[in-house]
Design a protein around this motif. Structure first.
Motif, PDB file in Angstrom:
ATOM      1  N   ILE A 136       1.022   4.885 -41.351  1.00 10.30           N
ATOM      2  CA  ILE A 136       0.787   6.326 -41.233  1.00 10.30           C
ATOM      3  C   ILE A 136       2.114   7.062 -41.049  1.00 10.30           C
ATOM      4  O   ILE A 136       2.133   8.279 -40.957  1.00 10.30           O
ATOM      5  N   GLY A 137       3.219   6.337 -41.001  1.00  8.49           N
ATOM      6  CA  GLY A 137       4.504   7.029 -40.845  1.00  8.49           C
ATOM      7  C   GLY A 137       5.592   6.060 -40.436  1.00  8.49           C
ATOM      8  O   GLY A 137       5.298   4.947 -40.002  1.00  8.49           O
ATOM      9  N   ASP A 138       6.826   6.526 -40.547  1.00  6.80           N
ATOM     10  CA  ASP A 138       7.955   5.621 -40.289  1.00  6.80           C
ATOM     11  C   ASP A 138       8.304   5.577 -38.816  1.00  6.80           C
ATOM     12  O   ASP A 138       9.336   6.085 -38.386  1.00  6.80           O
ATOM     13  N   TYR A 139       7.397   4.987 -38.055  1.00  6.75           N
ATOM     14  CA  TYR A 139       7.637   4.788 -36.622  1.00  6.75           C
ATOM     15  C   TYR A 139       6.744   3.618 -36.213  1.00  6.75           C
ATOM     16  O   TYR A 139       5.796   3.260 -36.924  1.00  6.75           O
ATOM     17  N   VAL A 140       7.063   3.022 -35.089  1.00  7.76           N
ATOM     18  CA  VAL A 140       6.322   1.826 -34.684  1.00  7.76           C
ATOM     19  C   VAL A 140       5.460   2.140 -33.461  1.00  7.76           C
ATOM     20  O   VAL A 140       5.950   2.710 -32.488  1.00  7.76           O
ATOM     21  N   LEU A 141       4.175   1.827 -33.566  1.00  7.87           N
ATOM     22  CA  LEU A 141       3.258   2.006 -32.436  1.00  7.87           C
ATOM     23  C   LEU A 141       3.081   0.663 -31.739  1.00  7.87           C
ATOM     24  O   LEU A 141       3.585  -0.360 -32.215  1.00  7.87           O
ATOM     25  N   VAL A 142       2.357   0.673 -30.641  1.00  6.12           N
ATOM     26  CA  VAL A 142       2.155  -0.596 -29.930  1.00  6.12           C
ATOM     27  C   VAL A 142       1.085  -1.421 -30.649  1.00  6.12           C
ATOM     28  O   VAL A 142       1.123  -2.644 -30.669  1.00  6.12           O
ATOM     29  N   GLY A 143       0.151  -0.721 -31.296  1.00  3.66           N
ATOM     30  CA  GLY A 143      -0.901  -1.431 -32.030  1.00  3.66           C
ATOM     31  C   GLY A 143      -1.456  -0.540 -33.124  1.00  3.66           C
ATOM     32  O   GLY A 143      -1.040   0.605 -33.275  1.00  3.66           O
ATOM     33  N   GLY A 144      -2.415  -1.039 -33.859  1.00  5.00           N
ATOM     34  CA  GLY A 144      -2.965  -0.299 -34.991  1.00  5.00           C
ATOM     35  C   GLY A 144      -4.034   0.714 -34.630  1.00  5.00           C
ATOM     36  O   GLY A 144      -4.454   1.511 -35.469  1.00  5.00           O
ATOM     37  N   GLU A 145      -4.486   0.716 -33.372  1.00  3.55           N
ATOM     38  CA  GLU A 145      -5.654   1.538 -33.014  1.00  3.55           C
ATOM     39  C   GLU A 145      -5.433   3.030 -33.270  1.00  3.55           C
ATOM     40  O   GLU A 145      -6.289   3.711 -33.849  1.00  3.55           O
ATOM     41  N   VAL A 146      -4.269   3.544 -32.853  1.00  5.96           N
ATOM     42  CA  VAL A 146      -4.035   4.993 -33.032  1.00  5.96           C
ATOM     43  C   VAL A 146      -3.958   5.318 -34.523  1.00  5.96           C
ATOM     44  O   VAL A 146      -4.483   6.331 -34.988  1.00  5.96           O
ATOM     45  N   ALA A 147      -3.338   4.400 -35.284  1.00  8.51           N
ATOM     46  CA  ALA A 147      -3.246   4.601 -36.737  1.00  8.51           C
ATOM     47  C   ALA A 147      -4.646   4.631 -37.344  1.00  8.51           C
ATOM     48  O   ALA A 147      -4.943   5.448 -38.225  1.00  8.51           O
ATOM     49  N   VAL A 148      -5.538   3.790 -36.847  1.00 12.85           N
ATOM     50  CA  VAL A 148      -6.917   3.771 -37.372  1.00 12.85           C
ATOM     51  C   VAL A 148      -7.602   5.097 -37.071  1.00 12.85           C
ATOM     52  O   VAL A 148      -8.281   5.669 -37.930  1.00 12.85           O
ATOM     53  N   MET A 149      -7.363   5.638 -35.867  1.00 12.63           N
ATOM     54  CA  MET A 149      -8.017   6.920 -35.558  1.00 12.63           C
ATOM     55  C   MET A 149      -7.519   8.024 -36.475  1.00 12.63           C
ATOM     56  O   MET A 149      -8.291   8.862 -36.939  1.00 12.63           O
ATOM     57  N   VAL A 150      -6.217   7.993 -36.766  1.00 15.89           N
ATOM     58  CA  VAL A 150      -5.645   8.978 -37.700  1.00 15.89           C
ATOM     59  C   VAL A 150      -6.317   8.846 -39.065  1.00 15.89           C
ATOM     60  O   VAL A 150      -6.792   9.828 -39.644  1.00 15.89           O
TER      61      VAL A 150
END
Ligand SMILES: NC(=O)c1ccno1
Length: 242
Positions: A136-150
């Motif tokens: 979802i963008g050029d940054y690293v999250l701790v996990g995929g959950e927030v990306a899934v909500m987006v």
């Protein structure tokens, strides 16, 4: 036509916001079916281990293929789907992706944590179904959950009946390749700042021209890459004059 969305995660509670507000109403209205599954339900050891250290060494942990294989086999048993794996190493998720996925019957999202999921999970399912590793963008999250909500929000808002005013989904930023310009509402004057005259003129051609000019101006300033990506005929002479 309803869409079935399943999410597999070690933090099912993280996905709770999907049942709030607009998306919650879409689920209650039966426009979307949402299933959230705890990956640890498919572990068999007392520690419910979902990760292990990486072959070849290196920092962090990798999620184990066996657990994911059992979880995804179980979730996918309900029928064919597109499997989506959020990762910073994925192809860009864009409005076009959301549009394409809005036409799918089923989406299954695999939320990776740690350094990601053993590659053989993607490779084994890609042999028999569409699998998208997306970012979802050029940054690293701790996990995929927030990306899934987006991604779920971007897709579900495009489904018929979800947005009160479907036109706005068409007139989104990006739908004409440009960023949306500024918007205004009452009062006419607020803290010494006035609404641009043209928007109150009732002259719809002038308003459309003004809005297009503001969209071009903003896109040129913030996202020149989008301007470069516009098809040749996208800008008419008045646009070019801008
Ligand atoms: N950038 C991303 O999509 C992502 C997913 C997980 N971490 O980062």
């Amino acid at each position: 036509r309803r869409v079935r969305i399943d999410v597999v995660t070690i933090f099912p509670g993280y996905l709770a916001p999907l049942r709030e507000a607009l998306l919650g109403r879409a689920i209650e209205a039966g426009l979307v079916e949402l299933g959230v599954h705890d990956l640890r339900d498919w572990t068999h050891d007392v520690h419910q281990a979902v990760d292990d250290s990486p072959y070849g060494g290196g920092p962090g942990m990798v999620m184990r293929p066996q657990v994911w294989g059992e979880a995804l086999d179980a979730v996918l048993a309900a029928g064919p789907a597109r499997l989506v794996v959020p990762t910073p190493a994925g192809r860009p998720f864009t409005q076009a992706t959301a549009q394409a996925w809005a036409g799918e019957e089923r989406l299954v999202f695999a939320c990776g944590r740690y350094e990601g999921i053993d590659q053989r999970v993607v490779d084994s399912y890609a042999a028999r179904m569409p699998v998208d590793e997306v970012s979802i963008g050029d940054y690293v999250l701790v996990g995929g959950e927030v990306a899934v909500m987006v991604m779920v929000e971007a897709v579900v808002r495009l489904l018929p009946g979800v947005l009160g005013n479907p036109v706005s989904a068409q007139e989104d930023s990006f739908s004409d390749g440009l960023l949306e310009g500024p918007a205004y509402t009452r009062p006419v004057s607020w803290r010494g700042l006035d609404v641009p005259e043209v928007l109150r003129s009732g002259n719809h051609a002038a308003i459309a021209r003004w809005r297009r000019d503001r969209a071009l101006e903003r896109t040129a300033a913030r996202r020149p890459d989008l301007l470069d990506a516009l098809p040749e005929d996208a800008l008419d002479r008045a646009d070019r004059a801008f």
